[in-house]
Design a protein around this motif. Structure first.
Motif, PDB file in Angstrom:
ATOM      1  N   GLY A 204       0.805  -1.204   0.000  1.00  0.00           N
ATOM      2  CA  GLY A 204       0.000   0.000   0.000  1.00  0.00           C
ATOM      3  C   GLY A 204       0.845   1.265   0.000  1.00  0.00           C
ATOM      4  O   GLY A 204       0.500   2.257  -0.637  1.00  0.00           O
ATOM      5  N   LEU A 205       1.959   1.213   0.716  1.00  0.00           N
ATOM      6  CA  LEU A 205       2.849   2.385   0.792  1.00  0.00           C
ATOM      7  C   LEU A 205       3.392   2.733  -0.596  1.00  0.00           C
ATOM      8  O   LEU A 205       3.385   3.904  -1.002  1.00  0.00           O
ATOM      9  N   GLU A 206       3.872   1.725  -1.309  1.00  0.00           N
ATOM     10  CA  GLU A 206       4.415   1.965  -2.647  1.00  0.00           C
ATOM     11  C   GLU A 206       3.339   2.520  -3.582  1.00  0.00           C
ATOM     12  O   GLU A 206       3.614   3.427  -4.384  1.00  0.00           O
ATOM     13  N   LYS A 207       2.157   2.009  -3.467  1.00  0.00           N
ATOM     14  CA  LYS A 207       1.084   2.471  -4.353  1.00  0.00           C
ATOM     15  C   LYS A 207       0.703   3.919  -4.054  1.00  0.00           C
ATOM     16  O   LYS A 207       0.569   4.733  -4.958  1.00  0.00           O
ATOM     17  N   ASP A 208       0.543   4.223  -2.769  1.00  0.00           N
ATOM     18  CA  ASP A 208       0.101   5.573  -2.411  1.00  0.00           C
ATOM     19  C   ASP A 208       1.147   6.636  -2.737  1.00  0.00           C
ATOM     20  O   ASP A 208       0.798   7.768  -3.083  1.00  0.00           O
ATOM     21  N   TYR A 209       2.429   6.277  -2.598  1.00  0.00           N
ATOM     22  CA  TYR A 209       3.469   7.279  -2.857  1.00  0.00           C
ATOM     23  C   TYR A 209       4.057   7.159  -4.254  1.00  0.00           C
ATOM     24  O   TYR A 209       4.939   7.946  -4.632  1.00  0.00           O
ATOM     25  N   GLY A 210       3.626   6.182  -5.048  1.00  0.00           N
ATOM     26  CA  GLY A 210       4.044   6.082  -6.440  1.00  0.00           C
ATOM     27  C   GLY A 210       5.523   5.821  -6.612  1.00  0.00           C
ATOM     28  O   GLY A 210       6.178   6.455  -7.445  1.00  0.00           O
ATOM     29  N   THR A 211       6.039   4.862  -5.833  1.00  0.00           N
ATOM     30  CA  THR A 211       7.456   4.524  -5.968  1.00  0.00           C
ATOM     31  C   THR A 211       7.638   3.025  -5.741  1.00  0.00           C
ATOM     32  O   THR A 211       6.676   2.320  -5.430  1.00  0.00           O
ATOM     33  N   LYS A 212       8.867   2.552  -5.940  1.00  0.00           N
ATOM     34  CA  LYS A 212       9.153   1.126  -5.784  1.00  0.00           C
ATOM     35  C   LYS A 212      10.498   0.951  -5.107  1.00  0.00           C
ATOM     36  O   LYS A 212      11.512   1.503  -5.559  1.00  0.00           O
TER      37      LYS A 212
END
Length: 323
Positions: A204-212
């Motif tokens: 969820g963190l990666e999705k919400d902040y748009g990073t990997k």
């Protein structure tokens, strides 16, 4: 967070089913004793309450903060005259919760976010405005009462070395995402397995902040000293004393992705109904447990080598609850 897809719900449901199956396959709740030391007595609790003849079993999870909170509870109940069986140090949420609902223990400290996501099987897509009330109301059906939540919020955070943050002007998760997207090879993250798979963790963190991130999976206790070595970023808990001792800086969750994890004592309702003084004894103590207070107690154990029971009693004594 409101636009998370149903596919994630499916993944979380699958994880929940696997967890339940694993729990069902093993009836071992593996309760183990903590380092209780001598009994607590006196103070304002000894003066105002009388639980002589009552007997309780107090549990906790295995990490420092949970054990300290368990020891505070043990000492407070002993000061009221109760006999207390120490079962602190149980490994994992599923196991300690199973110990509570199977009546192997009578109470333990849980976190609102864990209650909502792990125990009640919701996701972060349907977070209520009043998380504590929603969790407390829903868990009544399971025979579990949540006493009022403490002020401290031991939530997830991402941390970096303080000098790394300063050099690259990273203060928030949005800053980190922008930096990683420009420098993908630097987006190394040390994290434990639970964080990697939880709906309120990395996916969820990666999705919400748009990073990997580039992930290195480690035991939770190994993450703190490895930030700045094996990885630039690390999963941490916001009240963990090792943030200070390892010169880490937590990043501001500027999109408010992470769920609140306020601590609250969960008690079997049948036990509380027979002993309502438990709630009266614990209410003022709970109000004293701010982020600063809890972090300091964690530090005394993790950085200074003191015993959790000694730290717990010192806290109660300093506030006049025990002698």
């Amino acid at each position: 967070m409101s636009n998370k897809k149903l596919v994630r719900r499916g993944a979380i449901a699958a994880i929940a089913v696997l967890t339940m199956l694993a729990s069902a396959c093993s009836s071992n709740t593996d309760v183990s004793g903590g380092d209780k030391g001598g009994s607590a007595s006196g103070g304002s609790i000894g003066k105002d309450y009388d639980l002589k003849g009552a007997s309780f079993t107090v549990g906790s999870k295995e990490f420092t903060e949970s054990v300290v909170l368990g020891q505070i509870t043990i000492a407070a109940l002993e000061a009221a005259g109760a006999k207390v069986n120490d079962k602190t140090g149980i490994s994992g949420t599923d196991t300690v919760r199973a110990a509570l609902t199977s009546k192997e223990i009578d109470m333990y400290w849980e976190y609102t976010g864990t209650g909502w996501v792990n125990i009640l099987k919701h996701t972060t897509t349907d977070l209520p405005t009043d998380l504590y009330k929603a969790v407390a109301d829903a868990d009544k059906a399971n025979g579990v009462t949540w006493l009022p939540a403490a002020p401290f919020n031991d939530t997830y955070r991402i941390a970096v070395k303080a000098d790394f943050a300063k050099k690259n002007k990273i203060e928030s998760m949005s800053d980190a995402a922008a930096y990683i997207n420009k420098n993908p090879s630097d987006g190394t993250l040390c994290a434990a397995s639970e964080f990697l798979n939880r709906d309120d963790g990395l996916p969820g963190l990666e999705k919400d902040y748009g990073t990997k991130f580039k992930v290195t999976e480690l035991d939770l206790n190994l993450i703190y000293p490895q930030v700045g070595k094996d990885c630039n970023f690390g999963e941490v808990f916001s009240t963990d004393a090792r943030i200070v001792s390892n010169k880490l800086q937590t990043l501001k969750d500027d999109k408010k992705f992470f769920v609140d994890y306020n601590g609250a004592l969960t008690v079997r309702t049948d036990v509380l109904d027979k002993n309502p003084d438990i709630a009266k004894i614990m209410e003022p103590i709970s109000k004293e447990l701010t982020d600063k207070v809890v972090t300091e107690m964690n530090s005394k154990v993790d950085n200074d080598g003191e015993k959790p029971a000694a730290v717990a009693k010192a806290f109660l004594k300093d506030h006049g609850y025990i002698d």
